[in-house]
Design a protein around this motif. Structure first.
Motif, PDB file in Angstrom:
ATOM      1  N   HIS A 155      -2.936  -1.414  14.652  1.00  0.00           N
ATOM      2  CA  HIS A 155      -2.905  -0.193  13.833  1.00  0.00           C
ATOM      3  C   HIS A 155      -4.057   0.736  13.909  1.00  0.00           C
ATOM      4  N   GLU A 191       1.146  -6.111   2.734  1.00  0.00           N
ATOM      5  CA  GLU A 191       0.388  -4.988   2.196  1.00  0.00           C
ATOM      6  C   GLU A 191      -1.164  -4.673   2.842  1.00  0.00           C
ATOM      7  N   SER A 218      -1.698  -1.543   5.099  1.00  0.00           N
ATOM      8  CA  SER A 218      -1.618   0.002   4.399  1.00  0.00           C
ATOM      9  C   SER A 218      -2.695  -0.181   3.413  1.00  0.00           C
ATOM     10  N   TYR A 219      -3.164  -1.395   2.925  1.00  0.00           N
ATOM     11  CA  TYR A 219      -4.434  -1.165   2.136  1.00  0.00           C
ATOM     12  C   TYR A 219      -5.714  -0.720   2.690  1.00  0.00           C
ATOM     13  N   ALA A 272      -5.884   2.960   3.733  1.00  0.00           N
ATOM     14  CA  ALA A 272      -5.573   3.924   2.488  1.00  0.00           C
ATOM     15  C   ALA A 272      -7.268   3.954   2.009  1.00  0.00           C
TER      16      ALA A 272
END
Length: 419
Positions: free
Chosen positions: A353, A411, A414-415, A418
């Protein structure tokens, strides 16, 4: 006995190579703004290319080339500069037939010259250069100069100084040549050995001699700008006019000849404060006869070349730090054999990612791993132990403020993204 690096070369180590990457990125981005496309030529070429293109009376050809005979009994030379190779490729690949003209190219790569190593002058060095082939428009002379200036200002270099000259053409240069020979003939015995041999072969090169005695003898020598023909004089005035329009200040230096025989008309150097004094960081000019000398049609051209090493040294001497990011996003710490397996999977998912991540491969204690994360400049440390495995969570430690939080594995990506 240890084997050491050859004299005049240097290893570019991690921590420094990121500076090179930043400069190379700036070079590519600047060229894109000016619509110049990258070309990559071989590191070695037939020796004749440089003899014909660079000039047999230049210091490069006479003293500095790395030349050898290969197994096919061919004379091969490691490229000492980039222009001749680019022009050879331009002719050989018939780039003059491309519908989009002029042909605007740039290159970044290693060059080789056997000379005495010193600061900013190595036997293997890296050049960034551009070539615009196919146009006589003086506006493109100004564009090439503007590209070089923009590259340096984007890096943050200060107090750049541009010097320009016209070295004439095959029409006006012979007239200046005769006046120059007449001026120097009466001082022939006082010239250095190199300049004595240049007097009849290529007297213009005497103006570029670094010998102090030769400098004094040529102090009052006739200038080429006094003998420019009806084509070269207005061309030079037009180049100066375009530089004025884009507000690039310059000084006319009528003694500038550059060190390569292929230059005609516009010649220029960019100077900067560096190495404890004013030094040349970039040089270039027109080479309207070079394409024909290398076997193509008579096509005009102009370009420049600069040393990446010299740019780095100049940046350092001016105290300019490049905004290079060498930090790591995440460093994973596993506590236990099962956790090791889990962090291997997490590591792969993070990288997939676009998250820069690493882990320990030396079975060190947690304290040592935290120190390693700090040395890498990791933004976050991700800790996985037995309890975290059971609860399917990861402890995320913020290395800037020391705070910790539990984040579900589902999660985690995404954490991090962000933050």
């Amino acid at each position: 006995m240890a084997i050491n690096i050859p004299r005049g070369t240097a290893d570019v180590l991690p921590g420094e190579v990121e500076l090179w990457q930043y400069i190379e990125k700036q070079a590519r981005e600047t060229c894109k703004l000016f619509n110049y496309r990258e070309i990559r030529t071989p590191i070695f070429e037939h020796t004749e290319l440089f003899q014909r293109g660079v000039g047999e009376t230049t210091d490069i050809v006479e003293k500095e080339m790395y030349t050898f005979i290969d197994k096919g009994d061919r004379s091969i030379t490691l490229r000492p500069e980039g222009t001749a190779a680019v022009v050879r490729s331009y002719v050989e690949n018939k780039m003059y037939g491309d519908p989009v003209q002029p042909t605007k190219l740039f290159y970044i790569g290693p060059m080789f010259r056997y000379e005495r190593p010193q600061a900013g002058r190595m036997r293997q060095f890296t050049q960034f250069g551009v070539e615009a082939i196919g146009s006589n428009d003086p506006a493109i002379d100004a564009e090439v100069i503007a590209l070089a200036m923009r590259f340096y200002t984007n890096l943050g270099l200060k107090e750049l100084h541009l010097e320009i000259n016209s070295v004439g053409c095959q029409v006006c240069r012979p007239i200046h040549r005769e006046h120059l020979i007449q001026h120097l003939a009466e001082h022939k015995d006082e010239l250095c050995d190199d300049c004595k041999s240049r007097l009849d072969r290529n007297p213009l090169r005497i103006l570029d001699c670094k010998n102090e005695k030769c400098k004094s003898l040529t102090k009052d020598a006739p200038n080429i700008t006094e003998h420019l023909c009806e084509n070269c004089a207005p061309q030079f005035e037009a180049v100066k006019g375009y530089l004025d329009q884009v507000q690039i200040p310059y000084t006319v230096n009528p003694r500038m000849v550059r060190g390569l025989d292929y230059y005609t008309q516009t010649a220029f150097e960019i100077m900067a404060e560096g190495f404890g004094s004013i030094t040349t960081v970039c040089g270039g000019g027109r080479y309207n006869g070079l394409v024909e000398q290398i076997g193509g049609n008579d096509m005009p051209g102009i370009g420049f070349a600069l040393s990446i090493e010299r740019a780095l040294l100049t940046l350092k001497s001016q105290g300019i730090e490049l905004p290079v990011d060498t930090t790591l996003d995440c460093y994973l710490i596993a506590l236990g054999e099962e956790a090791e397996k889990k962090t291997t999977v997490l590591l792969d998912q993070l990288r997939a990612h676009g998250i820069a991540a690493d882990k320990d491969y030396l079975s060190r204690k947690m304290k040592a791993q935290l120190k390693a994360a700090d040395r890498y400049g990791a933004r976050f440390v991700l800790i996985v132990g037995e309890d975290e495995l059971k609860n399917n969570v990861v402890i995320v430690k913020n290395m800037q403020d020391g705070s910790q939080t539990e984040v579900a594995v589902s999660e985690l990506i995404s954490y991090i993204l962000a933050q």
